[in-house]
Motif scaffolding. Sequence first.
Motif, PDB file in Angstrom:
ATOM      1  N   LEU A   1       0.822  -1.214   0.000  1.00  0.00           N
ATOM      2  CA  LEU A   1       0.000   0.000   0.000  1.00  0.00           C
ATOM      3  C   LEU A   1       0.859   1.269   0.000  1.00  0.00           C
ATOM      4  O   LEU A   1       0.360   2.363  -0.238  1.00  0.00           O
ATOM      5  N   GLY A   2       2.155   1.117   0.290  1.00  0.00           N
ATOM      6  CA  GLY A   2       3.043   2.281   0.298  1.00  0.00           C
ATOM      7  C   GLY A   2       2.703   3.273   1.398  1.00  0.00           C
ATOM      8  O   GLY A   2       2.840   4.481   1.248  1.00  0.00           O
ATOM      9  N   GLU A   3       2.248   2.746   2.523  1.00  0.00           N
ATOM     10  CA  GLU A   3       1.959   3.644   3.653  1.00  0.00           C
ATOM     11  C   GLU A   3       2.180   2.928   4.977  1.00  0.00           C
ATOM     12  O   GLU A   3       2.291   1.710   5.026  1.00  0.00           O
ATOM     13  N   TYR A   4       2.291   3.705   6.049  1.00  0.00           N
ATOM     14  CA  TYR A   4       2.453   3.116   7.376  1.00  0.00           C
ATOM     15  C   TYR A   4       1.682   3.945   8.384  1.00  0.00           C
ATOM     16  O   TYR A   4       1.223   5.059   8.073  1.00  0.00           O
ATOM     17  N   ILE A   5       1.519   3.373   9.568  1.00  0.00           N
ATOM     18  CA  ILE A   5       0.702   4.055  10.580  1.00  0.00           C
ATOM     19  C   ILE A   5       1.590   4.465  11.755  1.00  0.00           C
ATOM     20  O   ILE A   5       2.516   3.756  12.132  1.00  0.00           O
ATOM     21  N   ILE A   6       1.345   5.647  12.297  1.00  0.00           N
ATOM     22  CA  ILE A   6       2.044   6.076  13.511  1.00  0.00           C
ATOM     23  C   ILE A   6       0.995   6.445  14.551  1.00  0.00           C
ATOM     24  O   ILE A   6      -0.096   6.896  14.221  1.00  0.00           O
ATOM     25  N   GLU A   7       1.348   6.259  15.805  1.00  0.00           N
ATOM     26  CA  GLU A   7       0.393   6.477  16.893  1.00  0.00           C
ATOM     27  C   GLU A   7       0.908   7.489  17.903  1.00  0.00           C
ATOM     28  O   GLU A   7       2.101   7.504  18.201  1.00  0.00           O
ATOM     29  N   GLY A   8       0.025   8.250  18.461  1.00  0.00           N
ATOM     30  CA  GLY A   8       0.395   9.140  19.555  1.00  0.00           C
ATOM     31  C   GLY A   8       0.703  10.541  19.044  1.00  0.00           C
ATOM     32  O   GLY A   8       1.215  10.721  17.934  1.00  0.00           O
ATOM     33  N   PHE A   9       0.409  11.531  19.867  1.00  0.00           N
ATOM     34  CA  PHE A   9       0.551  12.918  19.426  1.00  0.00           C
ATOM     35  C   PHE A   9       1.982  13.269  19.049  1.00  0.00           C
ATOM     36  O   PHE A   9       2.223  13.917  18.033  1.00  0.00           O
ATOM     37  N   HIS A  10       2.947  12.837  19.856  1.00  0.00           N
ATOM     38  CA  HIS A  10       4.332  13.231  19.607  1.00  0.00           C
ATOM     39  C   HIS A  10       4.777  12.842  18.196  1.00  0.00           C
ATOM     40  O   HIS A  10       5.305  13.665  17.448  1.00  0.00           O
ATOM     41  N   LEU A  11       4.524  11.597  17.807  1.00  0.00           N
ATOM     42  CA  LEU A  11       4.961  11.138  16.481  1.00  0.00           C
ATOM     43  C   LEU A  11       4.195  11.832  15.360  1.00  0.00           C
ATOM     44  O   LEU A  11       4.767  12.204  14.341  1.00  0.00           O
ATOM     45  N   VAL A  12       2.885  12.008  15.557  1.00  0.00           N
ATOM     46  CA  VAL A  12       2.073  12.651  14.514  1.00  0.00           C
ATOM     47  C   VAL A  12       2.550  14.090  14.312  1.00  0.00           C
ATOM     48  O   VAL A  12       2.747  14.552  13.172  1.00  0.00           O
ATOM     49  N   GLU A  13       2.798  14.778  15.405  1.00  0.00           N
ATOM     50  CA  GLU A  13       3.274  16.164  15.327  1.00  0.00           C
ATOM     51  C   GLU A  13       4.638  16.232  14.617  1.00  0.00           C
ATOM     52  O   GLU A  13       4.872  17.085  13.761  1.00  0.00           O
ATOM     53  N   GLU A  14       5.545  15.302  14.968  1.00  0.00           N
ATOM     54  CA  GLU A  14       6.871  15.282  14.338  1.00  0.00           C
ATOM     55  C   GLU A  14       6.753  15.043  12.832  1.00  0.00           C
ATOM     56  O   GLU A  14       7.465  15.654  12.044  1.00  0.00           O
TER      57      GLU A  14
ATOM     58  N   THR B   1      -9.920  10.422  17.919  1.00  0.00           N
ATOM     59  CA  THR B   1     -11.174  10.025  18.572  1.00  0.00           C
ATOM     60  C   THR B   1     -11.730  11.235  19.316  1.00  0.00           C
ATOM     61  O   THR B   1     -11.129  12.313  19.319  1.00  0.00           O
ATOM     62  N   GLU B   2     -12.845  11.030  19.974  1.00  0.00           N
ATOM     63  CA  GLU B   2     -13.457  12.078  20.801  1.00  0.00           C
ATOM     64  C   GLU B   2     -12.426  12.603  21.814  1.00  0.00           C
ATOM     65  O   GLU B   2     -12.243  13.806  21.974  1.00  0.00           O
ATOM     66  N   ARG B   3     -11.744  11.663  22.449  1.00  0.00           N
ATOM     67  CA  ARG B   3     -10.751  12.039  23.463  1.00  0.00           C
ATOM     68  C   ARG B   3      -9.586  12.809  22.831  1.00  0.00           C
ATOM     69  O   ARG B   3      -9.126  13.819  23.359  1.00  0.00           O
ATOM     70  N   GLY B   4      -9.131  12.330  21.667  1.00  0.00           N
ATOM     71  CA  GLY B   4      -8.046  13.006  20.955  1.00  0.00           C
ATOM     72  C   GLY B   4      -8.447  14.424  20.569  1.00  0.00           C
ATOM     73  O   GLY B   4      -7.650  15.366  20.668  1.00  0.00           O
ATOM     74  N   LYS B   5      -9.697  14.559  20.152  1.00  0.00           N
ATOM     75  CA  LYS B   5     -10.200  15.872  19.754  1.00  0.00           C
ATOM     76  C   LYS B   5     -10.160  16.837  20.943  1.00  0.00           C
ATOM     77  O   LYS B   5      -9.724  17.978  20.823  1.00  0.00           O
ATOM     78  N   ALA B   6     -10.605  16.350  22.085  1.00  0.00           N
ATOM     79  CA  ALA B   6     -10.631  17.198  23.283  1.00  0.00           C
ATOM     80  C   ALA B   6      -9.214  17.628  23.652  1.00  0.00           C
ATOM     81  O   ALA B   6      -8.956  18.790  23.971  1.00  0.00           O
TER      82      ALA B   6
ATOM     83  N   ILE C   1      -5.012   9.519  18.977  1.00  0.00           N
ATOM     84  CA  ILE C   1      -4.584  10.179  17.745  1.00  0.00           C
ATOM     85  C   ILE C   1      -3.567   9.290  17.024  1.00  0.00           C
ATOM     86  O   ILE C   1      -2.753   8.621  17.659  1.00  0.00           O
ATOM     87  N   ALA C   2      -3.691   9.256  15.702  1.00  0.00           N
ATOM     88  CA  ALA C   2      -2.794   8.437  14.886  1.00  0.00           C
ATOM     89  C   ALA C   2      -2.739   9.076  13.501  1.00  0.00           C
ATOM     90  O   ALA C   2      -3.494  10.004  13.210  1.00  0.00           O
ATOM     91  N   ALA C   3      -1.838   8.606  12.663  1.00  0.00           N
ATOM     92  CA  ALA C   3      -1.801   9.119  11.291  1.00  0.00           C
ATOM     93  C   ALA C   3      -1.382   8.030  10.335  1.00  0.00           C
ATOM     94  O   ALA C   3      -0.669   7.094  10.702  1.00  0.00           O
ATOM     95  N   ILE C   4      -1.863   8.154   9.113  1.00  0.00           N
ATOM     96  CA  ILE C   4      -1.431   7.279   8.030  1.00  0.00           C
ATOM     97  C   ILE C   4      -0.464   8.116   7.192  1.00  0.00           C
ATOM     98  O   ILE C   4      -0.810   9.230   6.772  1.00  0.00           O
TER      99      ILE C   4
END
Lengths: 255, 255
Positions: free
Chosen positions: B27-40, B54-59, B93-96
Amino acid sequence: MQEILSMKNQKVKDWKKLHKKKTREELGEYIIEGFHLVEEAVKAGATVEYILFTERGKAEWQEWLVEQSEALLVFVSDEVMKSLSDLPTPQGIAAIVRLDEVLLDKEVAGGWLLLDNVQDPGNVGTMIRTADAAGLRGVILGEGTADIYNQKVLRAMQGSNYHIPVIRMKIEEAISFLLEKAFSIYGTELNKEAVRYNELPKSQNYALVLGNEGQGVRKEILSLTDKNAYIPIKGQAESLNVAIAAAVFMYYFES
Amino acid sequence: MQEILSMKNQKVKDWKKLHKKKTREELGEYIIEGFHLVEEAVKAGATVEYILFTERGKAEWQEWLVEQSEALLVFVSDEVMKSLSDLPTPQGIAAIVRLDEVLLDKEVAGGWLLLDNVQDPGNVGTMIRTADAAGLRGVILGEGTADIYNQKVLRAMQGSNYHIPVIRMKIEEAISFLLEKAFSIYGTELNKEAVRYNELPKSQNYALVLGNEGQGVRKEILSLTDKNAYIPIKGQAESLNVAIAAAVFMYYFES
């Protein structure tokens, strides 16, 4: 040689609880798994109470097992071993060892590593292994630091607790004991106003204090030291893993 | 902003498979988890395809989220997040992220860390984080080395893959590329006939090869280097953890 095949055996019931710190303190014993650790414990003269082995363990380490005192040997079923292990695939050999509390005595000359509230068991174990390899005199585990008899600490230490003293006591007490003996005490912090680690004077008798993964060494402790030092971060990483930082400090002093 | 609340959504089905290396390549993609990694990842300009929260991540990260491109944002149910996470308690929070393969290019001046068959994801991640902190130019992951997009590697790296290039290629090829550019290549081994690490000449352009946890660097690789070095073990420990050894080497060169 004894044989324990039943899960209902009282000893098995007791030993299963050795994964809890509270039970270890109450019973005054702990469990180690795998041939390497068991061999290290015996070699070092630790008070081994029982050596447990399965059919597979017997096949693999028969030569070594026959050399051990008959009274210590306990043949156990695979089921019993599995219930005592926290590994997905137990190695087939384990031991119950007396928990002899080590105290700081008079012969302390050398380098000491003091851990203030280091929580990750893998970090604590790796730091003790590195202290052993680098030639330090011993390690002090302060309050809040992962317990030395935790399985993950034991695995990461790879038997180094049988090579150098690993002592549980308050960091404040260890510092005042070592200060009386004219040791240099160095704290570590991520603060550019501190001294660069490789500008610290190398002394024969010294103690290095490393701290919690998130918060570092507590302020109260940093105020008790002779100097506080940091390791420069040249890249964009925010910090070093605490076991890595400890290694850089220790090899600076011991090289 | 999209919303994905159902486990039956095709994207969720695909993303769940990103924990497998094979699917990441396909798929040429990977997943990262947690605010620190997503922000980086966002800060570093990585090609982020979706930011899941999620709801909690949004808050918790609302301020940051509203600054991101609307098209990237995907609100997901707790159930969806949990199915994508390999943590007992997902952070919300996570990102693709697009898997952009990094290649060794012409501007290579500096220090390089080459990993030959280092298998433990925690070790690999920690070594990349340390290379970043110590100021190395980049890291090469040779065959057999834990995959950079493995969740445990990602967690231990703490975003350092967004700070310095981490390149997957054969160690032999990396060495011949760097030798052509007149780099000094140093292997590491536990052999007292090798050079002591702190007797190696410090050069501007160098590569350090670290190897497998049990076997060390392969013989074929050690024969390609300029010199092979070791870290003295003064105590009774049999060896150092490979990430610890790498740190001692790197800070020696970069101090």
